[in-house]
Motif scaffolding. Structure first.
Motif, PDB file in Angstrom:
ATOM      1  N   ASP A  14       0.786  -1.191  -0.073  1.00  0.00           N
ATOM      2  CA  ASP A  14       0.128  -0.119   0.070  1.00  0.00           C
ATOM      3  C   ASP A  14       0.992   1.216   0.030  1.00  0.00           C
ATOM      4  OD1 ASP A  14      -2.338  -1.659   0.202  1.00  0.00           O
ATOM      5  OD2 ASP A  14      -2.219  -1.523   2.254  1.00  0.00           O
ATOM      6  N   VAL A  15       0.299   2.175  -0.690  1.00  0.00           N
ATOM      7  CA  VAL A  15       1.077   3.500  -0.519  1.00  0.00           C
ATOM      8  C   VAL A  15       1.085   4.119   1.043  1.00  0.00           C
ATOM      9  CG1 VAL A  15       1.064   6.078  -1.535  1.00  0.00           C
ATOM     10  CG2 VAL A  15       0.488   3.894  -2.841  1.00  0.00           C
ATOM     11  N   GLY A  16       2.110   4.752   1.358  1.00  0.00           N
ATOM     12  CA  GLY A  16       2.299   5.019   2.893  1.00  0.00           C
ATOM     13  C   GLY A  16       1.483   6.233   2.935  1.00  0.00           C
ATOM     14  N   ALA A  17       1.264   6.903   4.260  1.00  0.00           N
ATOM     15  CA  ALA A  17       0.720   8.178   4.499  1.00  0.00           C
ATOM     16  C   ALA A  17       1.352   9.387   4.041  1.00  0.00           C
ATOM     17  CB  ALA A  17       0.482   8.134   6.105  1.00  0.00           C
ATOM     18  N   GLY A  18       2.559   9.188   3.672  1.00  0.00           N
ATOM     19  CA  GLY A  18       3.292  10.468   3.124  1.00  0.00           C
ATOM     20  C   GLY A  18       2.949  10.702   1.634  1.00  0.00           C
ATOM     21  N   SER A  19       2.292   9.788   0.953  1.00  0.00           N
ATOM     22  CA  SER A  19       2.087  10.126  -0.445  1.00  0.00           C
ATOM     23  C   SER A  19       0.818  10.733  -0.443  1.00  0.00           C
ATOM     24  CB  SER A  19       1.967   8.770  -1.386  1.00  0.00           C
ATOM     25  OG  SER A  19       1.126   7.972  -0.846  1.00  0.00           O
ATOM     26  N   LEU A  20      -0.212  10.477   0.651  1.00  0.00           N
ATOM     27  CA  LEU A  20      -1.394  11.201   0.609  1.00  0.00           C
ATOM     28  C   LEU A  20      -1.450  12.711   0.969  1.00  0.00           C
ATOM     29  CD1 LEU A  20      -3.425   8.471   2.922  1.00  0.00           C
ATOM     30  CD2 LEU A  20      -3.394   8.644   0.415  1.00  0.00           C
ATOM     31  N   ASP A  21      -0.483  13.162   1.293  1.00  0.00           N
ATOM     32  CA  ASP A  21       0.026  14.413   1.563  1.00  0.00           C
ATOM     33  C   ASP A  21       0.163  15.254  -0.246  1.00  0.00           C
ATOM     34  OD1 ASP A  21      -0.252  14.187   4.266  1.00  0.00           O
ATOM     35  OD2 ASP A  21       1.832  14.214   4.427  1.00  0.00           O
ATOM     36  N   LEU A  22       0.591  14.397  -0.914  1.00  0.00           N
ATOM     37  CA  LEU A  22       0.880  15.182  -2.407  1.00  0.00           C
ATOM     38  C   LEU A  22      -0.744  15.105  -3.060  1.00  0.00           C
ATOM     39  CD1 LEU A  22       3.842  12.939  -3.308  1.00  0.00           C
ATOM     40  CD2 LEU A  22       3.733  15.179  -2.547  1.00  0.00           C
ATOM     41  N   ILE A  23      -1.427  14.367  -2.770  1.00  0.00           N
ATOM     42  CA  ILE A  23      -2.939  14.563  -3.532  1.00  0.00           C
ATOM     43  C   ILE A  23      -3.535  16.041  -3.090  1.00  0.00           C
ATOM     44  CG2 ILE A  23      -5.048  13.619  -3.587  1.00  0.00           C
ATOM     45  CD1 ILE A  23      -4.176  10.994  -3.233  1.00  0.00           C
ATOM     46  N   PRO A  24      -3.667  16.758  -4.267  1.00  0.00           N
ATOM     47  CA  PRO A  24      -4.398  18.065  -3.987  1.00  0.00           C
ATOM     48  C   PRO A  24      -5.766  17.890  -3.666  1.00  0.00           C
ATOM     49  CG  PRO A  24      -4.138  17.700  -6.294  1.00  0.00           C
ATOM     50  CD  PRO A  24      -3.182  16.560  -5.582  1.00  0.00           C
ATOM     51  N   PRO A  25      -6.560  18.751  -2.527  1.00  0.00           N
ATOM     52  CA  PRO A  25      -7.725  18.798  -2.210  1.00  0.00           C
ATOM     53  C   PRO A  25      -8.712  19.005  -3.363  1.00  0.00           C
ATOM     54  CG  PRO A  25      -6.878  20.700  -1.341  1.00  0.00           C
ATOM     55  CD  PRO A  25      -5.842  19.921  -2.260  1.00  0.00           C
ATOM     56  N   GLU A  26      -9.998  18.324  -3.224  1.00  0.00           N
ATOM     57  CA  GLU A  26     -10.952  18.304  -4.465  1.00  0.00           C
ATOM     58  C   GLU A  26     -11.506  19.738  -4.496  1.00  0.00           C
ATOM     59  OE1 GLU A  26     -14.746  15.960  -5.785  1.00  0.00           O
ATOM     60  OE2 GLU A  26     -14.335  15.944  -3.664  1.00  0.00           O
ATOM     61  N   SER A  27     -11.407  20.244  -5.517  1.00  0.00           N
ATOM     62  CA  SER A  27     -11.754  21.741  -5.976  1.00  0.00           C
ATOM     63  C   SER A  27     -13.305  21.783  -5.854  1.00  0.00           C
ATOM     64  CB  SER A  27     -11.317  22.324  -7.371  1.00  0.00           C
ATOM     65  OG  SER A  27     -12.076  21.448  -8.346  1.00  0.00           O
ATOM     66  N   HIS A  28     -13.884  22.877  -5.778  1.00  0.00           N
ATOM     67  CA  HIS A  28     -15.310  23.276  -5.609  1.00  0.00           C
ATOM     68  C   HIS A  28     -16.003  22.646  -7.073  1.00  0.00           C
ATOM     69  CE1 HIS A  28     -19.351  24.817  -4.592  1.00  0.00           C
ATOM     70  NE2 HIS A  28     -19.310  25.567  -5.679  1.00  0.00           N
ATOM     71  N   VAL A  29     -15.260  22.882  -8.237  1.00  0.00           N
ATOM     72  CA  VAL A  29     -15.791  22.599  -9.225  1.00  0.00           C
ATOM     73  C   VAL A  29     -15.874  21.178  -9.428  1.00  0.00           C
ATOM     74  CG1 VAL A  29     -15.600  22.676 -11.871  1.00  0.00           C
ATOM     75  CG2 VAL A  29     -15.229  24.683 -10.472  1.00  0.00           C
ATOM     76  N   GLY A  30     -14.962  20.403  -9.073  1.00  0.00           N
ATOM     77  CA  GLY A  30     -14.643  19.066  -9.152  1.00  0.00           C
ATOM     78  C   GLY A  30     -15.718  18.454  -8.211  1.00  0.00           C
ATOM     79  N   ALA A  31     -15.859  18.678  -7.123  1.00  0.00           N
ATOM     80  CA  ALA A  31     -16.988  18.237  -6.202  1.00  0.00           C
ATOM     81  C   ALA A  31     -18.405  18.554  -6.895  1.00  0.00           C
ATOM     82  CB  ALA A  31     -17.053  18.988  -4.854  1.00  0.00           C
ATOM     83  N   GLU A  32     -18.647  19.554  -7.373  1.00  0.00           N
ATOM     84  CA  GLU A  32     -20.004  19.938  -8.095  1.00  0.00           C
ATOM     85  C   GLU A  32     -20.139  19.067  -9.226  1.00  0.00           C
ATOM     86  OE1 GLU A  32     -23.682  21.444  -8.255  1.00  0.00           O
ATOM     87  OE2 GLU A  32     -22.198  21.824  -6.731  1.00  0.00           O
ATOM     88  N   MET A  33     -19.389  18.624 -10.122  1.00  0.00           N
ATOM     89  CA  MET A  33     -19.251  17.654 -11.222  1.00  0.00           C
ATOM     90  C   MET A  33     -19.491  16.239 -10.614  1.00  0.00           C
ATOM     91  SD  MET A  33     -16.420  19.288 -13.906  1.00  0.00           S
ATOM     92  CE  MET A  33     -16.269  17.795 -14.735  1.00  0.00           C
ATOM     93  N   SER A  34     -18.642  15.744  -9.536  1.00  0.00           N
ATOM     94  CA  SER A  34     -19.052  14.657  -8.873  1.00  0.00           C
ATOM     95  C   SER A  34     -20.257  14.364  -8.338  1.00  0.00           C
ATOM     96  CB  SER A  34     -17.928  14.344  -7.951  1.00  0.00           C
ATOM     97  OG  SER A  34     -17.963  13.095  -7.367  1.00  0.00           O
ATOM     98  N   ASP A  35     -20.735  15.512  -7.854  1.00  0.00           N
ATOM     99  CA  ASP A  35     -22.224  15.208  -7.301  1.00  0.00           C
ATOM    100  C   ASP A  35     -23.323  15.286  -8.407  1.00  0.00           C
ATOM    101  OD1 ASP A  35     -21.315  15.224  -4.620  1.00  0.00           O
ATOM    102  OD2 ASP A  35     -21.835  17.561  -4.386  1.00  0.00           O
ATOM    103  N   ARG A  36     -23.074  15.893  -9.477  1.00  0.00           N
ATOM    104  CA  ARG A  36     -24.272  15.904 -10.604  1.00  0.00           C
ATOM    105  C   ARG A  36     -23.902  14.518 -11.158  1.00  0.00           C
ATOM    106  NH1 ARG A  36     -24.238  21.764 -13.547  1.00  0.00           N
ATOM    107  NH2 ARG A  36     -25.002  22.912 -11.506  1.00  0.00           N
ATOM    108  N   THR A  37     -22.857  13.991 -11.627  1.00  0.00           N
ATOM    109  CA  THR A  37     -22.623  12.742 -12.160  1.00  0.00           C
ATOM    110  C   THR A  37     -23.223  11.761 -11.165  1.00  0.00           C
ATOM    111  OG1 THR A  37     -20.506  13.517 -13.138  1.00  0.00           O
ATOM    112  CG2 THR A  37     -20.769  11.176 -12.988  1.00  0.00           C
TER     113      THR A  37
END
Length: 91
Positions: A14-37
């Motif tokens: 598994d990828v360690g906890a250190g690599s989770l810090d590299l993932i950017p937070p979900e943007s507002h537009v991405g969250a809205e698109m995900s909800d609509r989908t």
């Protein structure tokens, strides 16, 4: 230092906890698109669940009609083969 975080893999693969810090937070537009989908998928599935039974053909029993027509056609073929004289002989 970032390359060290990318290669931080645990014993189980598994990828360690250190690599989770590299993932950017979900943007507002991405969250809205995900909800609509998600909503569109749910509505589509519900429409299919309600619509598919309405589109299925009902099983109709045409066996009696088919057998009667077949019998009638067969009798008509037999009658076409007889001469008029054969009917007189039966009487």
């Amino acid at each position: 230092k970032q390359s060290a975080k990318n290669t931080d893999i645990g014993n189980e693969g598994d990828v360690g906890a250190g690599s989770l810090d590299l993932i950017p937070p979900e943007s507002h537009v991405g969250a809205e698109m995900s909800d609509r989908t998600t909503k569109k998928v749910i509505v589509g599935i519900l429409i299919m669940l309600l619509g598919i039974p309405l589109l299925q053909a009902e099983e109709v029993d045409y066996l009696n009609e088919f057998s009667m027509k077949m019998t009638f056609d067969h009798r008509m073929l037999i009658l076409d083969d007889f001469d008029g004289n054969e009917f007189d002989e039966w009487e």
